[in-house]
Design an enzyme around this catalytic site. Structure first.
Site, PDB file in Angstrom:
ATOM      1  CD  GLU A 439      64.348  54.596  41.861  1.00  0.00           C
ATOM      2  OE1 GLU A 439      63.598  55.489  42.262  1.00  0.00           O
ATOM      3  OE2 GLU A 439      64.180  53.383  42.133  1.00  0.00           O
ATOM      4  CD  GLU A 537      59.418  55.488  38.912  1.00  0.00           C
ATOM      5  OE1 GLU A 537      59.051  55.713  40.087  1.00  0.00           O
ATOM      6  OE2 GLU A 537      60.291  54.652  38.604  1.00  0.00           O
TER       7      GLU A 537
END
Length: 663
Positions: A439, A537
């Site tokens: 991220e 995820e």
């Protein structure tokens, strides 16, 4: 990066004018460190080693100035300082608070652990740090045997920035909180004094916004390693496997002349030479290791060789010629009493519980783990994605305007984090994918990381999820897609376009052609559609989650393009605490009077903080089971016994915990 060569090792210059960028102190520098040796393979050998894991003397100060000058001298009196175990996080131990008084734990206050999810705990003003920067000065007096000889001082990890002195001599400094670093150590026979100044916040903090507790301190092992003449400074095991012939090819490169011996295979050959023999391949289901040695005139290193080949063939991830589907979990290092300081028994327990739950893969979110965990993955059998210690998620709050991977002044720091991820861990057969970051949006820094990896280690695949062009990734990857979108991806029919949100790409509900994201060319889009898809995820295990696992796995099994998925995440990040009335409870982010804070968002594991399985962990085991996993789980269960202590209930609205049970 200013480099110089010293003997057989390469170090970064320790000149004071290199330590300070202009008028900025080292803890506000975008450089990664100074004075350190180059990263190298973590190895188990027979050269003398002295563990410095013990009780040190410690004093906390409110600013980066620490306790001031004079504290690094041999005769400094630290008898009035606190006792601090190393490894540990000082915020989880007893220490004298900044306001004075009796030494005590400060858990639940702003001097204790702090939890944030995406926001930084300090103002977003890179690379500057607030004046209020709690700083711990550590001192250790230790004895070195007369015949110890030349030595290297190794820190497996210090959070977040450390300056080091030995016998009053400044060795250098380092950032990168979950990464090892070493110094040449001019020890003397007899009494030695080691001093380490650790800053809670540093420029490195801006590269470490990883959805977890902020836990400063010397929290992994500290060792003094003898380096006798002829010792093996570095080595690289290349162990390939040809599924068509059943033969393995072995070459072990070494920094000094050495002999490779694998008795079981009848191998005895000089380092750097290539040998091809019939072997059994390594896999997570059958983790076949061949034990041997790498022997030089000054040292013998243990080898644990696993032969395997990682390839992407026609858009399908394969290992040893067969498609692989990861039944994975994201794993932070966590213990409710010791934070990210884990002993080997806890690591074994994690691995065994994972195998029993039919988990066969781990993404080391979002940093490399302790090297012992990777040795266990080699032995017990887990596919591993090792992620670099890099996340800049909090820059989303300024529209990614000063995102470090996009800025040249941060390039050395970012490359340093990759080298210190790859070099220590490059010899583990369990590692099949390197992940560049989590991220951290986009930037030219990722292209440089990928170019270096292609040259240094082309034997493994490379992942980066957040760049919508995926030009530096071997996988197309998203977080938390809908079942409908996942089905489309499996069929290579996913929509064009999309936009980046807080947690990755999102797509419009309406169909039809859409413009590509900024910076994505048609050639990038065409390449992306041919990549295997990895769900890094999914199934967020918070509260009553995760759900719909059977639906996800019905889709994953139906499409060869879908090479697996990683549940978020393995363990709740609760910390054991006690109320003023003496009642134990499990603390989460909302129990700390500090802003910003991430609330209960750290309680999202398949197991509770004490490693008691949650009810959903048994559901995960049933929903992801496939042939082969039962053999591996039975094998591991016979090698270790996992037990769970009693877990008190959570306070402040956290989810309830059952009483203790066997995992």
């Amino acid at each position: 990066m200013d480099m110089q060569t010293s003997g057989s090792s390469t170090v970064i210059s320790t000149e004071l004018d290199i330590l300070v960028a202009g008028s900025s102190p080292y803890w506000e520098s975008t450089a990664p460190g100074a004075g350190r040796r180059m990263p190298r393979a973590d190895a188990v050998g027979d050269a003398p080693a002295l563990s410095l894991n013990r009780v040190w003397r410690f004093r906390l100060s409110p600013t980066a100035a620490g306790t001031g000058p004079g504290w690094t001298t041999d005769d400094f009196d630290d008898s009035g300082w606190d006792a601090m175990p190393v490894p540990s996080h000082w915020v989880l131990e007893e220490f004298t608070p900044l306001g004075g008084g009796q030494a005590r734990r400060m858990v639940g206050t702003e001097e204790g652990p702090l939890y944030t999810n995406t926001a930084y705990p300090i103002p977003l003003d890179p690379p500057r740090i607030p004046t209020e920067n709690p700083t711990g000065d550590y001192r250790l007096v230790f004895d070195v045997p007369d015949d110890f000889g030349p030595a290297v001082l190794r820190f497996q990890a210090v959070d977040s920035c450390a300056m080091v002195w030995l016998n009053g001599e400044e060795l250098g400094w380092s950032m990168g909180s979950r990464l090892p670093f070493e110094f040449d150590a001019p020890v003397r026979a007899g009494r030695n004094v080691l001093c380490v100044r650790v800053h809670r916040w540093s420029a490195g903090t801006y590269l470490e916004d990883q959805d977890m507790w902020w836990l400063p301190g010397i929290f992994r092992d500290v060792e003094l390693l003898a380096r006798p003449a002829g010792a093996i400074d570095d080595h690289f095991v290349h162990a390939d496997y040809d599924a068509a012939t059943g033969r393995g090819t072995l070459r072990v490169d070494a920094s000094t002349p050495a002999i490779v011996e694998i008795p079981e295979l009848g191998i005895r050959t000089p380092a750097g030479e290539t040998v091809t023999v019939a072997v059994e391949p390594w896999s997570a289901e059958r983790p076949r290791l061949y034990r041997g040695t790498l022997r030089s005139s000054g040292e013998t290193i243990e080898l644990a060789v696993g032969f395997r080949r990682v390839e992407i063939v026609d858009g399908v991830l394969t290992v040893n010629g067969r498609p692989v589907t990861f039944r994975g979990v994201n794993r932070h290092e966590h213990h409710p009493d010791t934070g990210r300081t884990l002993d080997r028994a806890t690591m074994v327990k994690d691995v065994v519980m994972m195998k029993r739950a039919n988990i066969d893969a781990v993404r080391t979110s979002h940093y490399p783990p302790h090297p012992e965990f990777l040795r266990l993955c080699d032995e017990y059998g887990l596919w591993v994605i090792v992620e670099a210690d890099l996340e800049t998620h909090g820059f989303i709050y300024e529209g990614w305007a000063h995102n470090p991977p996009a800025l040249p002044e941060w390039r050395d720091a970012i490359m340093d984090r990759l080298l210190r991820t790859v070099e220590p861990h490059k010899n583990h057969p369990s590692i099949v994918v390197w992940s560049l970051a989590n991220e951290s949006m986009t930037g030219d820094g990722f292209a440089e990381m990928r170019r270096w990896l292609d040259e240094r280690d082309p034997s493994r695949a490379v992942l980066y999820e957040r760049d919508p062009s995926y030009r530096d990734s071997d996988f197309y990857s998203l977080m938390y897609p809908s079942l409908e979108l996942l089905e489309q991806i499996g069929r290579h029919e996913e929509p064009r376009g999309g936009r980046l949100s807080m947690h990755g790409m999102v797509f419009a509900e309406s169909g039809g052609a859409a413009p590509l994201p900024e910076g994505v060319a048609e050639a990038d889009e065409e390449r992306r559609r041919g990549l295997p898809f990895l769900l890094v995820e999914y199934a967020h295990a918070q509260g009553n989650g995760p759900g719909s696992l059977q639906d996800y796995w019905r889709i994953i099994r139906a499409h060869d393009r879908l090479c697996g998925a990683f549940v978020w995440e393995w363990i709740d990040h609760g910390l054991n605490a006690v109320t003023e009335d003496g009642v134990p409870f499990v603390m989460h982010g909302d129990d700390v009077d500090y802003e910003p804070r991430g609330g209960r968002f750290g309680l999202h594991g398949l197991v509770f903080s004490d490693r008691t399985p949650t009810p959903v962990s048994s559901s995960s085991r049933r929903r992801t089971r496939r042939s082969g996993s039962r053999w591996a789980a039975t094998r591991c269960a016979s090698r270790a016994t996992a037990t769970a202590p009693t877990q008190p209930t959570s306070r402040s609205g956290g989810r309830s915990r059952p009483t203790a049970r066997s995992p």
